[in-house]
Design a protein around this motif. Structure first.
Motif, mmCIF file in Angstrom:
data_model
loop_
_atom_site.group_PDB
_atom_site.id
_atom_site.type_symbol
_atom_site.label_atom_id
_atom_site.label_comp_id
_atom_site.label_asym_id
_atom_site.label_seq_id
_atom_site.Cartn_x
_atom_site.Cartn_y
_atom_site.Cartn_z
ATOM 1 N N PHE A 182 -1.165 -5.471 34.121
ATOM 2 C CA PHE A 182 -2.041 -6.196 33.210
ATOM 3 C C PHE A 182 -1.819 -5.697 31.789
ATOM 4 C CE2 PHE A 182 -3.726 -5.733 37.417
ATOM 5 C CZ PHE A 182 -4.230 -6.978 37.738
ATOM 6 N N GLY A 183 -2.144 -6.511 30.829
ATOM 7 C CA GLY A 183 -2.042 -6.003 29.474
ATOM 8 C C GLY A 183 -1.964 -7.055 28.395
ATOM 9 N N VAL A 184 -1.644 -6.578 27.225
ATOM 10 C CA VAL A 184 -1.511 -7.396 26.025
ATOM 11 C C VAL A 184 -0.261 -6.899 25.285
ATOM 12 C CG1 VAL A 184 -2.595 -8.051 23.828
ATOM 13 C CG2 VAL A 184 -4.031 -7.627 25.828
ATOM 14 N N PRO A 185 0.569 -7.826 24.800
ATOM 15 C CA PRO A 185 1.771 -7.369 24.089
ATOM 16 C C PRO A 185 1.466 -6.831 22.694
ATOM 17 C CG PRO A 185 1.655 -9.766 24.032
ATOM 18 C CD PRO A 185 0.495 -9.288 24.873
ATOM 19 N N GLY A 186 2.428 -6.177 22.138
ATOM 20 C CA GLY A 186 2.322 -5.634 20.780
ATOM 21 C C GLY A 186 3.683 -5.105 20.385
ATOM 22 N N ASP A 187 3.921 -4.938 19.095
ATOM 23 C CA ASP A 187 5.275 -4.565 18.642
ATOM 24 C C ASP A 187 5.874 -3.423 19.454
ATOM 25 O OD1 ASP A 187 3.353 -5.289 16.799
ATOM 26 O OD2 ASP A 187 4.494 -4.572 15.081
ATOM 27 N N PHE A 188 5.031 -2.443 19.756
ATOM 28 C CA PHE A 188 5.607 -1.224 20.318
ATOM 29 C C PHE A 188 5.788 -1.273 21.839
ATOM 30 C CE2 PHE A 188 3.520 0.336 16.334
ATOM 31 C CZ PHE A 188 4.707 0.538 15.643
ATOM 32 N N ASN A 189 5.290 -2.330 22.473
ATOM 33 C CA ASN A 189 5.561 -2.427 23.909
ATOM 34 C C ASN A 189 6.440 -3.627 24.264
ATOM 35 O OD1 ASN A 189 3.854 -4.709 24.198
ATOM 36 N ND2 ASN A 189 2.085 -3.453 24.699
ATOM 37 N N LEU A 190 6.851 -4.389 23.262
ATOM 38 C CA LEU A 190 7.688 -5.558 23.558
ATOM 39 C C LEU A 190 8.983 -5.198 24.294
ATOM 40 C CD1 LEU A 190 7.272 -7.785 20.358
ATOM 41 C CD2 LEU A 190 6.395 -8.264 22.642
ATOM 42 N N PRO A 191 9.701 -4.149 23.873
ATOM 43 C CA PRO A 191 10.936 -3.822 24.605
ATOM 44 C C PRO A 191 10.659 -3.495 26.074
ATOM 45 C CG PRO A 191 10.789 -2.570 22.552
ATOM 46 C CD PRO A 191 9.479 -3.255 22.725
#
Ligand SMILES: Cc1ncc(C[n+]2csc(CCOP(=O)(O)OP(=O)(O)O)c2C)c(N)n1
Ligand SMILES: Cc1ncc(C[n+]2csc(CCOP(=O)(O)OP(=O)(O)O)c2C)c(N)n1
Lengths: 648, 648
Positions: free
Chosen positions: A36-45
């Motif tokens: 589960f989660g929400v994307p963000g610049d630092f987890n996109l990769p």
């Protein structure tokens, strides 16, 4: 979803894989299939690495991604996933804004011993290690504010030692300085520790590390991580002899007892000993009770199930019976205010109390004198040994056969009450919480999963009779409102990944299980947007919204008429339409005002099994109407407060 | 609301009052008239104390209570209240579940230097000090887990030294051991520190202490706490001479400069020097620029306003002009990635850079060589002295009169663009973010308050021209999405408590100001329930929702077509109806697809001043359409990443 699952399982693993692939495969190997989660610049990769290209060019998802509306909701969902599956519930957030938003969910998991892993995508290592950059989402360094450079570890420092010890902050040196196994070992260790401690954990992953190569050797050497392996691999050095001695001592105490009981508590669930405890109960055939937090672990259809014991707040029948026992085998004990009826447990003067905790055994007498404590002994081992070593033929107890089991006793009361409710005039009356206690339990079928929000109605639950293998999910001590709705999303996904995992012999049982949520209106407003994810991921569920016009449980304590206990009145039945079911193809919403309507609805829901859609049922209740049990508790609390004011 | 305000102001204060009354009156005396939050067992006594019985038996509210749907939203609202009013934004939460839920709002305030106070109702002192109880919402003591007793200070420990130093945890001894002034002094000190540091703070109040009596002496001795008093009372021991010397030095540098400019940054806002800086600009009549975070402090209708400078991401006209200056007086400097165009500021080879920080001055040359640093010198003092001591007649600069101000330059471009947009075919086309940049600024009138959410559209803001005294509110560096909607609630309440407080001479200006919110669809889903509080507290506002089908700004970086960047499509225009405006008496919702429709809507909104209702305008945008500025930034970031991967 199951498709993805199988696809990936047949997939061969290369010797050298990316760190991200390692993490996701390791999670799979521990039984986690969705995250589960929400994307963000630092987890996109990291998120991008979920999509794995196989040799034949096909793309498979290593884990199912469940996008949530916000991070707190994602944390609650991951918590629900773990509570249902007993695997690790995983959420992925982005640095700072994400992990801090999710924190209340993680704290809840820590307080309630739930296995949640928060993977946090953080800035790349050259940023973390530079003394020049102040990157978005980061917080100024209070300890050295003149440097102008933030402390990128602040968020990590906050949780470590305060919320959980299961924290790994990956660094480049974990891959570079040694062979790359070091980083893999760290990850394995973290997962192991989450299982052993039954506490949440954190994995901080710099965004530039996700695509670095590591060896997949660990995955081949240890293709599966589970609770048993984790416990075994850290088995205490307590000698087998001491362990056997204490089991023997407990057995002897039991053989001597005339009226022993088992009190089943929440750690039995967390350490996955439900089946064993139910076997122990049927082997011994002694009285058995649940604690408030342990409710639904015991199959309540056993002959000697005597109800939920919670000190002075208990039903008097339960209380009298419990307090007449001469030996209490309290399995999986968790001691706190909610689970002890505000510290009001009471025992027979001569009773022996055997507490089997998460990692200790304590034997004491009614007078509180402790005769023995053994530490570093794991619950799951103890339960297994008790089951094997106790010789039930040596038991000498004698229960009064005139005393009926709690379900038998309760059902008589209920049928009386139900008759009353059937009377025409009554049936037309507005619903009270006392009616709910009677009517709602008729909805439950064997194996249903029942999620209950914190709030007044929660206190009606302990004395309800659940069919066999019902699973209750409730944040019964941390009590953060708004948790239950997103948690249901996690439970629903869990039920998809593991249909029937809460059923003893799930090979034989093909009847579909219902997912049911009970939610107060005030609590619902906290996290309502996650209704939308229930639609998005097509989770069939029955949702009851108790519309009593605000924060009733607070009104009872203070401010009956105050605006601070009011909420905005919503058109509950139109929510699902707005949140995505524009054509009403996957949901149905109804408002209910009378007992009669409630009964009809329950019948309808029972007949609509297997569930195919989301049913939202708004039930109108009185603003100051609360369940009987809660009245008890409020009295207790007020009494305690008064006593205190006298003392001071 | 204003009613309550006046009522209470005329109310006499008894010598001995409850702690709760002290807290609320002290907050009032610092300019806070409303507070936000959610009730809970441990803050109910505090909330109850809001309702004060006067001598003649009338009940007045000491502060206006604004109930929010959840604590994070309440924190965002308090943040918005403070950003608009420059007073303390206050929120009240309950122990653990409340403060931890709110934490991301407080961290945002800490990162962005906003004066927020979180008052946390915690368990009574006999519980805190007992070694027996484990009370709901509390977290096991990791440092001493065997004790079975939680660490009630965990939540406090987490924030102290990590998030803020402004933390007070009240204890019984603060009242008992000494005269009761100790507790009052603590509270006064806390409020003072919040002003001085422009950082959030915490006040932990045991629930049994709220009704204990304290002396009201401090309130009489110091009837008002404000920024000026706070700064004065902690004036550094830096001698007047050093202070005057550095002002003299700056003046001399300025006199010598041929092409100086002022670069106005965000701390000018936080330390309430907007009026003075605008006076300084008009006195000196030199080029002036805003930083990204400082946008809207300068009145952009001044003759020499040259735009928003943000390094390589700036409009080329702005960039060229800024980088031709020989002296940069950077006032209220805040250095971070977002505010420096990813650290790409560039100066003329011989330029002198004078940075006036929150509490320091630094003078350096283009080559980075620092010629002087003075610490412990407060921004507000410096600005006041600059304004008084600089003798503009000594200035010798000469600006090329052929270079137009940025608004003049920009307006020419825009009128061209607007003409294009008027062409029939164009007007019927779907809206692009480039269109938005042109059209949206026509909506603004003098003094409007504009709240902008983090997301792609935010990057269209820097180059928009704002009318005089427009106030921009945007979490421009912490960038937590979902913040802006609840923040608007706080701003709206602030505008009610302080109409026109952002207008230089507010006695003269009676034209009503609009409140406008720009919100992405993904961000909106995070905190959508607070729409309901806008209805509840009847805040008129224009809300633009950019419907581009998910997380566009993330898609640009990675995962254009991935489901992790998708969101559930909502029926945006039905939300307000469901959330409480059942009869649509206080709201209107519209969907807009074409440029023509957008123009009409803007005209309509401009004519509907004073705003009387909530207007929700859903604007459909392309999934991959972003503003020009953002394209620059993305290129920069990608470049930086590539360079890094080459290095490693
Ligand atoms: C996150 C959080 N905030 C506040 C509280 C305090 N609290 C406990 S129960 C409750 C009211 C719940 O209201 P509702 O869901 O409508 O249930 P009701 O009691 O009215 O049946 C509140 C505000 C809490 N437990 N958790
Ligand atoms: C609390 C939080 N979670 C995640 C992020 C990462 N993030 C930054 S912008 C963004 C997408 C915003 O989408 P939307 O509001 O629809 O604006 P758009 O870019 O589509 O215009 C996300 C997820 C964040 N900044 N804050």
């Amino acid at each position: 979803m199951t498709q993805t699952k199988r696809d990936t399982e047949n997939m061969e693993i290369k010797n050298s894989i990316t760190l991200a692939e390692y993490i996701f495969r390791r999670l799979r190997s521990s039984g986690t299939y969705s995250l589960f989660g929400v994307p963000g610049d630092f987890n996109l990769p990291l998120l991008e690495s979920l999509y794995h290209k196989t040799a034949d060019g096909k793309e498979v998802e290593l884990l199912n991604w469940i996008g949530c509306c916000n991070e707190l909701n994602a944390a609650y969902a991951a918590d629900g996933y773990s509570r249902y599956t007993n695997k690790i519930g995983c959420l992925v957030t982005t640095f700072g804004v994400g992990e801090i938003s999710a924190l209340n969910g993680i704290v809840g998991a820590a307080v309630e011993n739930v296995k949640v892993l928060n993977i946090v995508g953080i800035p790349p290592t050259h940023i973390l290690n530079s003394s020049q950059y102040n990157i978005h989402h980061s917080i100024p360094n209070l300890k050295n504010s003149n440097s102008g450079v933030p402390n990128y570890k602040t968020y990590c420092d906050m949780v470590l030692n305060n919320i959980t010890n299961n924290v790994e902050f990956l660094e480049l040196s974990d891959i570079k300085n040694q062979n790359s196994n070091q980083v893999c070992n760290k990850i394995d260790q973290l997962i192991k520790n989450i299982f052993i401690s039954s506490k949440p954990g954190y994995l901080f992953v710099p965004s530039n590390m996700t695509n670095m190569m590591v060896s997949s050797a660990n995955l081949t050497l240890l293709p599966q991580i589970n609770l048993d392996w984790a416990l075994k691999s850290t088995r205490s050095n307590l000698s087998e002899t001491i362990e056997n001695d204490i089991i023997e001592e407990i057995s002897q105490l039991l053989y001597k007892s005339k009226k022993p009981c088992i009190l089943c508590d929440v750690f039995i669930d967390r350490f996955d000993c439900r089946i064993q405890v139910n076997q122990l109960i049927s082997k011994l055939n002694i009285w058995n009770f649940s604690t408030m937090l342990g409710k639904s672990i015991i199959d309540e259809d056993n002959d000697r199930f005597m109800g939920t014991y919670n000190g002075v707040t208990s039903d008097s029948y339960v209380k009298d019976n419990f307090e007449s026992c001469d030996l209490i085998l309290h399995l999986g004990i968790e001691t706190n205010e909610m689970n002890t009826g505000c510290y009001s447990f009471s025992y027979l003067p001569d009773a022996v109390i055997i507490e089997v905790g998460k990692d200790y055994i304590k034997i004491s007498k009614h007078d509180g004198k402790i005769s023995k404590i053994i530490n570093d002994i794991m619950l799951r081992d103890v339960i297994q040994k008790l089951l094997h070593f106790i010789d039930d033929s040596k038991c000498t107890y004698s229960f009064d056969n005139n005393v009926e089991s709690f379900p038998t006793y309760k059902n008589k009361l209920i049928s009386k009450k139900s008759l009353e409710n059937n009377v025409e005039s009554k049936a037309q009356q507005t619903v009270t919480q006392d009616d709910l206690q009677v009517e709602i339990q008729t909805l439950f079928d064997k194996g249903d999963v029942v999620v209950v929000e914190t709030g007044s109605f929660q206190f009606a639950i302990p004395d309800m009779i659940f069919p066999k293998e019902t699973k209750l999910i409730n944040q019964g001590f941390y009590l953060s409102i708004g948790m239950a709705l997103p948690a249901s999303l996690g439970v629903g996904i869990g039920m998809r990944d593991y249909p029937n995992c809460h059923i003893n012999d799930n090979s034989e049982d093909a009847t579909p299980k219902k997912l049911i949520l009970f939610e107060g209106d005030g609590a619902a407003q906290m996290t309502i947007q996650e209704l939308s994810s229930l639609l998005r991921y097509r989770i069939p569920i029955d949702i009851f919204i108790w519309n009593n016009n605000g924060y009733t449980v607070e009104r009872i304590f203070e401010g009956e008429k105050r605006s601070y206990n009011d909420i905005m009145p919503w058109k509950w039945v139109n929510l699902l339409k707005v949140f995505g079911d524009h054509e009403k193809t996957f949901s149905k919403s109804t408002t209910i005002s009378t007992v009669q309507e409630l009964r009809c609805k329950i019948d309808e829901l029972k007949n609509a099994n297997p569930q195919k859609i989301i049913e939202l049922i708004e039930v109108k209740l009185g603003e100051m109407d609360i369940p009987k049990n809660l009245k008890h508790i409020v009295e207790q609390m007020k009494l305690r407060q008064q006593n205190k004011s006298l003392i001071e």
